[in-house]
Write a protein that holds these residues in place. Structure first.
Motif, PDB file in Angstrom:
ATOM      1  N   PHE A 544     -12.651   7.126  32.763  1.00  0.00           N
ATOM      2  CA  PHE A 544     -13.602   6.082  31.777  1.00  0.00           C
ATOM      3  C   PHE A 544     -14.976   5.955  32.463  1.00  0.00           C
ATOM      4  O   PHE A 544     -16.135   5.838  31.960  1.00  0.00           O
ATOM      5  CB  PHE A 544     -12.877   4.946  31.438  1.00  0.00           C
ATOM      6  N   LEU A 545     -14.812   5.464  33.950  1.00  0.00           N
ATOM      7  CA  LEU A 545     -15.938   5.113  34.613  1.00  0.00           C
ATOM      8  C   LEU A 545     -16.960   6.114  34.530  1.00  0.00           C
ATOM      9  O   LEU A 545     -18.132   5.899  34.510  1.00  0.00           O
ATOM     10  CB  LEU A 545     -15.673   4.620  35.933  1.00  0.00           C
ATOM     11  N   VAL A 548     -18.535   6.104  31.041  1.00  0.00           N
ATOM     12  CA  VAL A 548     -19.666   5.099  31.076  1.00  0.00           C
ATOM     13  C   VAL A 548     -20.878   5.389  31.891  1.00  0.00           C
ATOM     14  O   VAL A 548     -22.027   4.963  31.283  1.00  0.00           O
ATOM     15  CB  VAL A 548     -18.797   3.825  31.075  1.00  0.00           C
ATOM     16  N   SER A 549     -20.482   5.506  33.330  1.00  0.00           N
ATOM     17  CA  SER A 549     -21.856   5.660  34.012  1.00  0.00           C
ATOM     18  C   SER A 549     -22.720   6.662  33.733  1.00  0.00           C
ATOM     19  O   SER A 549     -23.652   6.504  33.835  1.00  0.00           O
ATOM     20  CB  SER A 549     -21.121   5.763  35.543  1.00  0.00           C
ATOM     21  N   TRP A 552     -24.473   5.508  30.818  1.00  0.00           N
ATOM     22  CA  TRP A 552     -25.499   4.756  31.165  1.00  0.00           C
ATOM     23  C   TRP A 552     -26.738   5.365  31.840  1.00  0.00           C
ATOM     24  O   TRP A 552     -28.023   5.047  31.881  1.00  0.00           O
ATOM     25  CB  TRP A 552     -24.903   3.520  31.957  1.00  0.00           C
ATOM     26  N   SER A 594     -27.823  -0.899  28.232  1.00  0.00           N
ATOM     27  CA  SER A 594     -26.422  -1.373  27.973  1.00  0.00           C
ATOM     28  C   SER A 594     -25.996  -1.372  26.551  1.00  0.00           C
ATOM     29  O   SER A 594     -25.087  -0.896  25.988  1.00  0.00           O
ATOM     30  CB  SER A 594     -26.341  -2.835  28.778  1.00  0.00           C
ATOM     31  N   THR A 597     -25.232   2.130  25.127  1.00  0.00           N
ATOM     32  CA  THR A 597     -24.291   2.416  25.740  1.00  0.00           C
ATOM     33  C   THR A 597     -23.132   1.806  24.950  1.00  0.00           C
ATOM     34  O   THR A 597     -22.180   2.535  24.424  1.00  0.00           O
ATOM     35  CB  THR A 597     -24.010   2.027  27.166  1.00  0.00           C
ATOM     36  N   ILE A 598     -23.122   0.524  24.535  1.00  0.00           N
ATOM     37  CA  ILE A 598     -22.192  -0.165  23.661  1.00  0.00           C
ATOM     38  C   ILE A 598     -22.010   0.262  22.604  1.00  0.00           C
ATOM     39  O   ILE A 598     -20.821   0.752  21.959  1.00  0.00           O
ATOM     40  CB  ILE A 598     -22.405  -1.685  23.758  1.00  0.00           C
ATOM     41  N   MET A 601     -20.485   3.812  22.795  1.00  0.00           N
ATOM     42  CA  MET A 601     -19.229   3.693  22.989  1.00  0.00           C
ATOM     43  C   MET A 601     -18.103   3.175  21.610  1.00  0.00           C
ATOM     44  O   MET A 601     -17.221   4.009  21.254  1.00  0.00           O
ATOM     45  CB  MET A 601     -18.684   2.902  24.241  1.00  0.00           C
ATOM     46  N   ILE A 605     -15.421   5.679  20.108  1.00  0.00           N
ATOM     47  CA  ILE A 605     -13.955   5.061  20.061  1.00  0.00           C
ATOM     48  C   ILE A 605     -13.645   5.261  18.535  1.00  0.00           C
ATOM     49  O   ILE A 605     -12.470   5.888  18.089  1.00  0.00           O
ATOM     50  CB  ILE A 605     -13.848   3.734  20.213  1.00  0.00           C
TER      51      ILE A 605
ATOM     52  N   PHE B  10     -12.661  -2.662  30.025  1.00  0.00           N
ATOM     53  CA  PHE B  10     -12.991  -1.983  31.393  1.00  0.00           C
ATOM     54  C   PHE B  10     -14.275  -1.317  31.112  1.00  0.00           C
ATOM     55  O   PHE B  10     -15.189  -1.376  32.110  1.00  0.00           O
ATOM     56  CB  PHE B  10     -12.017  -0.972  31.811  1.00  0.00           C
ATOM     57  N   LEU B  12     -16.708  -2.216  29.082  1.00  0.00           N
ATOM     58  CA  LEU B  12     -17.643  -3.352  28.741  1.00  0.00           C
ATOM     59  C   LEU B  12     -17.983  -3.845  30.339  1.00  0.00           C
ATOM     60  O   LEU B  12     -19.091  -4.087  30.626  1.00  0.00           O
ATOM     61  CB  LEU B  12     -17.036  -4.520  28.260  1.00  0.00           C
ATOM     62  N   ALA B  14     -17.714  -2.335  33.082  1.00  0.00           N
ATOM     63  CA  ALA B  14     -18.687  -1.518  33.755  1.00  0.00           C
ATOM     64  C   ALA B  14     -20.106  -1.772  33.286  1.00  0.00           C
ATOM     65  O   ALA B  14     -21.044  -1.734  34.143  1.00  0.00           O
ATOM     66  CB  ALA B  14     -17.986   0.118  33.775  1.00  0.00           C
ATOM     67  N   ILE B  15     -20.239  -1.583  32.179  1.00  0.00           N
ATOM     68  CA  ILE B  15     -21.772  -1.677  31.592  1.00  0.00           C
ATOM     69  C   ILE B  15     -22.295  -2.984  31.917  1.00  0.00           C
ATOM     70  O   ILE B  15     -23.644  -3.010  32.416  1.00  0.00           O
ATOM     71  CB  ILE B  15     -21.742  -1.491  29.928  1.00  0.00           C
ATOM     72  N   PHE B  18     -23.338  -2.832  35.536  1.00  0.00           N
ATOM     73  CA  PHE B  18     -24.636  -2.162  35.854  1.00  0.00           C
ATOM     74  C   PHE B  18     -25.936  -2.966  35.502  1.00  0.00           C
ATOM     75  O   PHE B  18     -26.912  -3.087  35.937  1.00  0.00           O
ATOM     76  CB  PHE B  18     -24.550  -0.902  34.918  1.00  0.00           C
ATOM     77  N   ALA B  19     -25.804  -3.364  34.255  1.00  0.00           N
ATOM     78  CA  ALA B  19     -27.005  -4.156  33.667  1.00  0.00           C
ATOM     79  C   ALA B  19     -27.244  -5.383  34.476  1.00  0.00           C
ATOM     80  O   ALA B  19     -28.260  -5.804  34.876  1.00  0.00           O
ATOM     81  CB  ALA B  19     -26.455  -5.111  32.193  1.00  0.00           C
TER      82      ALA B  19
END
Lengths: 619, 270, 256
Positions: A544-545, A548-549, A552, A594, A597-598, A601, A605, B10, B12, B14-15, B18-19
Motif C-alpha cells: 500500500f505504501l 500511495v507513495s 503522490w 494530497s 491522491t485522496i 485512492m 477503492i 493507513f 490517509l 501516509a498521505i 507526506f503533506a
C-alpha cells in the motif's frame, strides 16, 4: 593447509580486485588517464548538439513563407482574457483534472503492457495461473479506463472554460494530432473491449494467438495515444515548429517531435509500468487482507508478489531515465534547468528524495517479509541487516540537502552556512553514488529472495558465490571511488561526469550476476514447496505504501514539470497573464497533490469494489 | 470491513505524513511573482536612476544572476567586465564588432558567442559557443532601453565611467502593446521593408540603383563582410559608389536578430 | 543472557545517534545540524524496525514486551507510569518546538564576495585592480620606518578593532560573543592570507554596508571605517594585520 583454506574462503577478495581493475579500465578511463580531457569527451558525447531555445524555434527557410500566409502568431493575452467563474479557481480545477486524468491514464496504459507479457508467459509455460492473473489485471483496469475518459473530458472542458484562448492556440497548432487522438481513442476502446470480453472466447490454439495479437495491438494503440498527448505537453515546455512569435510554420511533425518529447516519452513509459505494477499490487494486497480462504490468500499473495516484481523492475531504471530527462532539460535551456534544480524547486527534490526512499524501503521490506514463504530463508536472513545498512545509508546521502537548514547557534559554530563534509553530499556525484548503491542493494534483496527456496546442485557453487560477492564488492567500490573523486576533488563543471561510468557499473553488476545466478541455479532443488499466502499482513501494507507513495510522487513531479515553465503557457512564446500565473508554494502544491491522491485512492477503492461485486455475480 | 478501514486509515496516514513534511519539514520559500513589464519614463531619468534600473533588471527580470553569480561558477562574474572589455575586443578569439566597453557589453548580451571567456563555453565547443541565450529575445526579452540600462549598471559596477547615454525617447515603432518592447521583424523581407533598403539597393523586390546591386552579393562576400557593411558602411566602399551615402546607424536601429536575418538573407543570395 | 529484541533495537538507535554526534562533532569537528539529524534518525528508525520485523519471529519478539506492558495485569504500575510519561514527553517536545524565540531568520551568505573593480571612498575613486598599499614598499627600502608604521597601525587596531577582532587578532574580542556571524579570525589562513591588501582596504573603508547583496550586508556589523579613520590609518592597520599574524598579502599577477 590453513593457508589454502584461507585462500579458498577469501578468494572473492582477489576476484574483487580483479573485477575492480577491469571496471576501472572499461568504464572509468577518464579517471585513470588525464581526467579532464576524458571527462570532456564523455560530456561532449552525451550532449548531441542541443538546440537552444531560439534555434529550435527559429524559422526555417520554407517555414517563413508558410507562416507569412497561413498562421497567426500566439495571442498576447491580458487578465481580461481569462474568464473567471465565481467560487472555482480555474487553475486548481485544471490541475486536479489533469493530474487525475494522468494517474488513471498511466494506470490504464501500463496494465496492458504487463498483461500482454503475463499472457505470453502463460502461453509459453502452459500455466493457467498466469492467464487467470492477466485476466484479473485487465479487469481491474477496465473500469479505470472509463474514469480516464471522464477526467480527460473534464480537463478539456476546464481548458475551454478557463483558458479558452490558450486552448484555441494549442488546438490550432495540433489540429491534426488532436483529430488523430480522438480517432485513436475510439480504436483503443474497441480493442480493449474485444480484448477483455473476448478473453474467454479466444482461448486455445490459434484463437489464443489472435488474442495475444490483440493485446499487442492494444499496447501499440495505447502507446501512440500517450505519445500524442506527451507532444502537447512537451510543446509547451520546448516549443518547436513555430517562429519566435508563435506562428505555426506548417510542419505538424516538427511540433510533435520537439526537443523534450522523447525524453518525456521514455520517462513516462517506464514510470507508467512501475506505477501500474504498484496499483495492481495494492489491489492484490487489499484482496489478500480481506480474503477468507487460504487458497484466496495464496492466489493474491502470488499476484501481489508479481505486481511488486513489475513495480520494482521498472523502478530500478527510473532514476536513470529521470537523470536523462533532466540532462535534456538543461541541454534545451540552461535557465529552465537551473529553475528546476535550484531556487524554489531545489527543496522539492528533498521531498522527492523522501518519497523515493519510501519506495525503495517498502519494496525491500516486502521482499524481506516475502522470504517467510520459504523454509530455506533462514540461511539468508542474517544478511538482511547489511542490505538495510546499505539502503538506509545510501538513502541518507540521497536525502541530504545541498543547503542545510541551520539554527543560528549552529551557524555560529560552523562559522558559516557551508558544511565542509555534508556540503558535498548535497550535489550530484553523491546523489548518483547513493542511488546506484540503493539500486544494487535492492537488486541484492531480490536475488536473496529468489535463492531462498533453492539449493544449487552445480559443482561450482562456491566459486559462483565468490564471483558474485566479488562482483558486488568491486562494483560498489568502483561506484564509491567515482563518487568521492568527482564529488570532492574536481571542479564544478565536471561533477556530473561520474554518472555514466557509475550507471555502467551498476548495469554490469546486475546483468553479470543475473547470468551467474541463472546458470548456478539451473536444475536446482527446492527446499520445500513455497508457501504462498504465508506472508505477514505487514508486507501488504508495504505494498500500500508503495502505491500511495508512487501516486503522490507522480503528482509532485507533475507539479514541477509544469512549474518550470513559470509564467508561460508555451515557454518563451505565449505568456500566461492570468491572475494565477504565479508559481504556487511547495506547501500549497503538496496539499493539492494530497487532495488529488485522496480522490484518486477513493475512486480506485470504488473500482476495486466494483471488480469484487462483478466477480461475486459471475461466481 | 475492519480491514477496509485499516487500509484506508493507513493510506490517509501516509498521505498526510507526506503533506506535513512538505509543509513543515522544509524551509518555506515563496516563489517570486512573475516579472512585471516595467514602463520606463525616460524623460525623467537621471543617470543614477538609469543605473538603478539596470540594477533591477540585472538582478530581476534579466535573470542574469542565475548564472553570473559567485557560487555556481556557471558563467564569468561581471563586476569588472567593463574594465576588461578593452582587452577582450582586441583578443584574437573575439568575433564581434565592438570597439569600446559599451559596445562590447551590449553585444555580449545580444550575441553572446562573440567572445566566450575561457572555460565558460558550451562543453565540446572549445569555448567558441556560449551557453547564454540572446537576452533580447525569448523569455527574458529585454528591450533596447533595458539592455542599455544593464550596460550602464555594469559599467558603474566596475567603477568605469558610464558612457551610455539615456535614450531620449523610444523609437516610434517601439511604443507598441508592451511598453518599450518593439516589434522585431521575423523575416528578412520584413527587415528590408522596414529599413528601406530598396530605396537605394537592388535587393528582394526592390530596384534601387543608388547603391550596389545586392541580388548576388552572397556569391562574392562573406557574412562577416556583409555584417560590417551594414554596421559600418564606410569601411569598404564598392567601386563606383561614394562614401557617406548609406546611414551609419543601422547598428543602433536594428535588433541583432534582424541584422542576422538580413546578413543570412544576403549571404544566401547567390 | 540474551538481550530482548526491543532493547536491542533501542540500543542500536542510541548507538547510531551517538555515533553521528561523535563522528561529526568530535572527529570531524563540524557539528551535524539538528534538523538533518532528526530526519536521519527518522529513517534509521524505519530501517531498524524493518530489519527487526522482517521475519515473523522477529516481529513477535519485538512487540512482545509492548504487548505485555499493555495487556499483562501484573504490569499495572509500570503501565500507569509509562502512560503518564509518554504524553508528557510529547507535550514537552511540542512546547520546545512552538515556544517563540528571538532567533533571526536564516540567510545564505558568501563570506568573501568578489570585490568591485573600483571603489569610491574618501571622496575619491580607487581602482582596486591596481591599488597597492603605499607603505608596503618600506618593508624592503626602510625597515626602520616600516616598523614604525606597523606600530602606528597597531595603535589604530587597539583603539578601534580589537573589541571585536580580539587583541590576538583571532576574532575573539570581548564583543565577539554577541555577534553572529562571528568577527573574522585573521590568524586563520583562510582569511587575510588569501586576500590582497586592496581587498582589505575595500572591506575596511566601506564596512558591512559596502558588501554586495550575496554577502548579506544586513548581517555584518563592521562599521564604515572611512567615516572614522583616515586613509593613512587604514593602510597602516593593514600593515599591522599582516605583520602581527605573520601572513603576507596575496600578490598581484593572478586575478580572480
Amino acid at each position: 593447509m590453513r593457508l589454502v583454506l584461507f585462500m579458498k574462503k577469501y578468494r572473492f577478495i582477489l576476484l574483487a580486485v580483479f573485477i575492480l581493475t577491469a571496471m576501472v579500465q572499461v568504464f572509468d578511463l577518464p579517471l585513470s588517464e588525464t581526467p579532464l580531457a576524458g571527462v570532456q569527451e564523455v560530456m561532449a558525447s552525451t550532449e548531441e548538439a542541443p538546440p537552444s531555445a531560439e534555434k529550435a524555434a527559429a524559422p526555417t527557410e520554407e517555414g517563413v513563407d508558410a507562416a507569412a500566409v497561413a498562421y497567426p502568431p500566439a495571442p498576447q493575452l491580458t487578465e481580461a482574457d481569462y474568464p473567471q467563474v465565481k467560487g472555482v479557481n480555474g487553475r486548481v480545477f485544471i490541475w486536479l483534472a489533469a493530474q487525475l486524468h494522468l494517474w488513471f491514464a498511466a494506470f490504464v496504459l501500463a496494465v496492458p503492457i504487463f498483461v500482454f507479457i503475463i499472457e505470453a508467459i502463460g502461453m509459453a509455460t502452459k500455466n493457467k495461473k498466469y492467464d487467470n492473473m492477466a485476466y484479473e489485471f485487465i479487469k481491474v483496469s477496465l473500469t479505470a479506463y472509463s474514469v480516464t475518459a471522464i477526467f480527460g473530458g473534464l480537463l478539456a472542458f476546464g481548458l475551454i472554460i478557463f483558458y479558452p484562448d490558450f486552448f484555441k492556440y494549442l488546438a490550432s497548432i495540433f489540429k491534426e494530432s488532436m483529430i488523430a487522438y480522438a480517432l485513436i481513442f475510439f480504436a483503443e476502446s474497441a480493442t480493449l473491449y474485444i480484448y477483455y470480453y473476448g478473453w474467454k472466447w479466444l482461448q486455445g490454439g490459434f484463437r489464443k494467438w489472435v488474442h495475444l495479437s490483440l493485446g499487442l495491438l492494444l499496447n501499440a494503440v495505447g502507446t501512440t495515444l500517450m505519445l500524442l498527448a506527451n507532444s502537447w505537453v512537451t510543446f509547451m515546455m520546448s516549443p518547436a515548429g513555430v517562429d519566435p512569435k508563435g506562428a505555426f510554420l506548417g510542419d505538424s511533425w516538427a511540433v510533435i517531435h520537439n526537443f523534450l518529447w522523447n525524453p518525456i516519452n521514455l520517462h513516462r513509459v517506464i514510470a507508467n509500468i512501475a506505477y501500474g505494477g504498484s496499483v495492481v499490487g495494492a489491489y492484490a494486497a487489499y484482496k489478500f487482507l480481506t480474503s477468507k480462504t487460504s487458497e484466496d490468500r495464496a492466489h493474491y499473495d502470488w499476484m501481489g508478489y508479481n505486481a511488486n516484481f513489475i513495480a520494482i523492475g521498472a523502478l530500478l531504471p527510473l532514476p536513470f531515465a529521470g537523470y536523462y530527462l533532466t540532462a535534456e532539460i538543461y541541454a534545451y535551456s540552461q535557465q529552465m534547468g537551473i529553475t528546476l534544480m535550484g531556487g524554489v524547486f531545489a527543496w522539492l527534490f528533498i521531498i522527492q528524495a523522501v518519497l523515493i526512499g519510501a519506495l525503495f524501503l517498502s519494496a525491500n521490506y516486502y521482499l524481506w517479509c516475502g522470504m517467510g514463504r520459504s523454509e530455506g530463508a533462514v540461511r539468508y536472513t542474517k544478511y538482511l541487516k547489511y542490505i538495510a545498512i546499505a539502503v538506509v545509508g545510501a538513502f541518507l546521502v540521497w536525502f541530504t540537502p545541498h543547503t542545510l537548514v541551520l539554527t543560528n547557534a549552529e551557524l555560529k559554530s560552523l562559522g558559516g552556512p557551508y558544511h565542509k563534509y555534508l556540503g558535498p553530499l548535497g550535489i550530484m556525484p553523491a546523489k548518483n553514488t547513493a542511488v546506484n548503491i540503493m539500486i544494487l542493494a535492492t537488486f541484492l534483496s531480490f536475488m536473496l529472495y529468489r535463492r531462498c527456496n533453492k539449493v544449487a546442485t552445480v559443482s561450482w557453487e562456491t566459486s559462483g558465490n565468490a564471483a558474485q560477492v566479488a562482483l558486488f564488492t568491486a562494483g560498489i567500490i568502483n561506484i564509491l571511488i567515482l563518487g568521492i573523486y568527482y564529488g570532492y576533488f574536481t571542479n564544478t563543471v565536471y561533477k556530473v561526469a561520474a554518472s555514466i561510468p557509475q550507471v555502467c557499473t551498476t548495469l554490469a553488476v546486475i546483468i553479470l550476476s543475473t547470468v551467474i545466478d541463472t546458470l548456478m541455479y539451473k536444475g536446482s532443488k527446492e527446499v520445500a514447496p513455497l508457501k504462498w499466502g504465508a506472508v505477514p499482513d505487514r508486507a501488504q501494507y508495504a505494498l500500500f505504501l508503495l502505491a500511495v507513495s508512487f501516486t503522490w510522487l507522480m503528482g509532485l513531479m507533475g507539479y514541477v514539470r509544469s512549474g518550470i515553465r513559470q509564467h508561460w503557457h508555451v515557454v518563451d512564446i505565449m505568456r500566461d497573464n492570468s491572475p494565477d500565473a504565479f508559481t504556487p508554494t511547495l506547501g500549497f502544491a503538496a496539499n493539492m497533490v494530497s487532495a488529488g491522491t485522496i480522490i484518486f485512492m477513493a475512486i480506485v477503492i470504488f473500482i476495486f469494489w466494483l471488480a469484487e461485486i462483478s466477480t461475486k455475480k459471475t461466481a | 470491513m475492519k480491514k477496509f478501514f485499516q487500509v484506508v486509515g493507513f493510506s490517509l496516514f501516509a498521505i498526510v505524513a507526506f503533506a506535513l513534511f512538505a509543509n513543515y519539514g522544509i524551509p518555506k520559500i515563496n516563489p517570486a511573482p512573475p516579472p512585471v513589464e516595467e514602463k520606463v519614463d525616460l524623460g525623467a531619468m537621471t543617470i543614477e536612476s538609469f543605473i538603478a534600473l539596470g540594477d533591477r533588471i540585472f538582478n530581476g527580470k534579466g535573470t542574469c544572476t542565475l548564472c553570473h553569480n559567485a557560487v555556481g561558477g556557471r558563467a564569468p562574474m561581471l563586476d569588472s567586465v567593463a574594465a576588461k572589455a578593452g582587452e577582450r575586443v582586441s583578443d584574437a578569439r573575439y568575433k564581434g564588432t565592438a570597439t569600446d566597453s559599451e559596445g562590447y557589453i551590449y553585444e555580449s548580451m545580444v550575441e553572446p558567442s562573440a567572445f566566450v571567456v575561457v572555460g565558460f563555453g558550451k562543453s565540446g565547443t572549445n569555448d567558441t559557443v556560449s551557453p547564454m541565450p540572446n537576452v533580447s529575445t525569448g523569455s527574458i526579452g529585454l528591450s533596447d532601453v533595458e539592455l542599455k540600462a544593464v550596460v550602464a549598471y555594469l559599467q558603474d559596477k566596475a567603477g568605469s565611467d558610464v558612457t551610455v547615454e539615456i535614450p531620449t525617447e523610444a523609437p516610434a515603432d517601439e511604443e507598441q502593446e508592451e511598453g518599450a518592447e518593439r516589434v522585431v521583424a521575423k523575416t528578412a523581407e520584413e527587415v528590408i521593408e522596414n529599413y528601406g533598403c530598396t530605396m537605394c539597393h537592388k535587393i528582394a523586390a526592390g530596384e534601387g540603383d543608388m547603391g550596389p546591386d545586392l541580388t548576388k552579393i552572397g556569391a562574392a562576400k562573406s557574412r562577416e563582410y556583409l555584417r560590417r557593411a551594414i554596421l559600418d558602411p564606410n569601411a569598404n566602399i564598392a567601386v563606383g559608389f561614394d562614401p557617406d551615402m548609406m546611414p551609419g546607424d543601422f547598428g543602433d536601429q536594428m535588433a541583432a536578430s534582424e541584422l542576422e536575418l538580413l546578413v543570412k538573407y544576403m549571404a544566401d543570395s547567390k | 543472557m540474551k538481550i530482548p529484541k526491543l532493547l536491542q533495537a533501542l540500543l542500536v538507535l542510541v548507538v547510531v545517534y551517538v555515533a553521528f554526534k561523535i563522528f561529526f562533532n568530535v572527529i570531524l569537528g563540524q557539528l551535524i545540524p539538528s534538523s538533518l539529524l532528526t530526519m536521519y534518525m527518522f529513517f534509521v528508525i524505519c530501517g531498524v524496525f524493518m530489519v527487526f520485523t522482517a521475519t515473523e519471529e522477529g516481529a513477535r519478539e519485538l512487540v512482545a514486551p509492548i504487548k505485555a506492558l499493555v495487556e499483562d495485569p501484573s504490569k499495572k504500575n509500570i503501565r500507569n507510569i509509562v502512560f503518564i510519561i509518554i504524553p508528557l514527553l510529547i507535550g514537552g517536545y511540542v512546547y520546545q518546538k512552538m515556544v517563540p524565540s528571538f532567533d533571526a531568520p536564516i540567510e545564505l551568505r558568501s563570506i568573501h564576495p568578489a570585490p568591485p573593480s573600483s571603489l569610491k571612498a574618501f571622496g575619491k575613486r580607487y581602482d582596486l585592480m591596481t591599488l597597492e598599499n603605499p607603505y608596503r614598499k618600506f618593508e624592503k627600502e626602510d625597515p626602520e620606518k616600516f616598523k614604525e608604521l606597523v606600530k602606528e597601525g597597531g595603535a589604530v587596531y587597539i583603539k578601534n578593532c580589537q573589541f571585536c577582532h580580539g587583541d590576538k587578532l583571532d576574532g575573539k574580542g570581548p564583543y565577539a560573543a554577541a555577534l553572529n556571524p562571528l568577527p573574522l579570525n585573521f590568524q586563520d589562513v583562510g582569511t587575510i592570507a588569501q586576500l590582497q591588501e586592496s581587498y582589505l582596504f575595500w572591506r575596511i573603508s566601506t564596512g558591512g554596508p559596502g558588501l554586495p547583496k550575496e554577502a548579506t550586508p544586513w548581517l555584518s556589523s563592521m562599521p564604515v571605517w572611512q567615516d572614522f579613520l583616515s586613509e593613512d590609518e587604514i593602510w597602516k592597520v593593514i600593515l599591522f594585520l599582516y605583520d602581527y599574524t605573520g601572513q603576507s598579502p596575496r600578490s598581484w599577477g593572478e586575478s580572480h
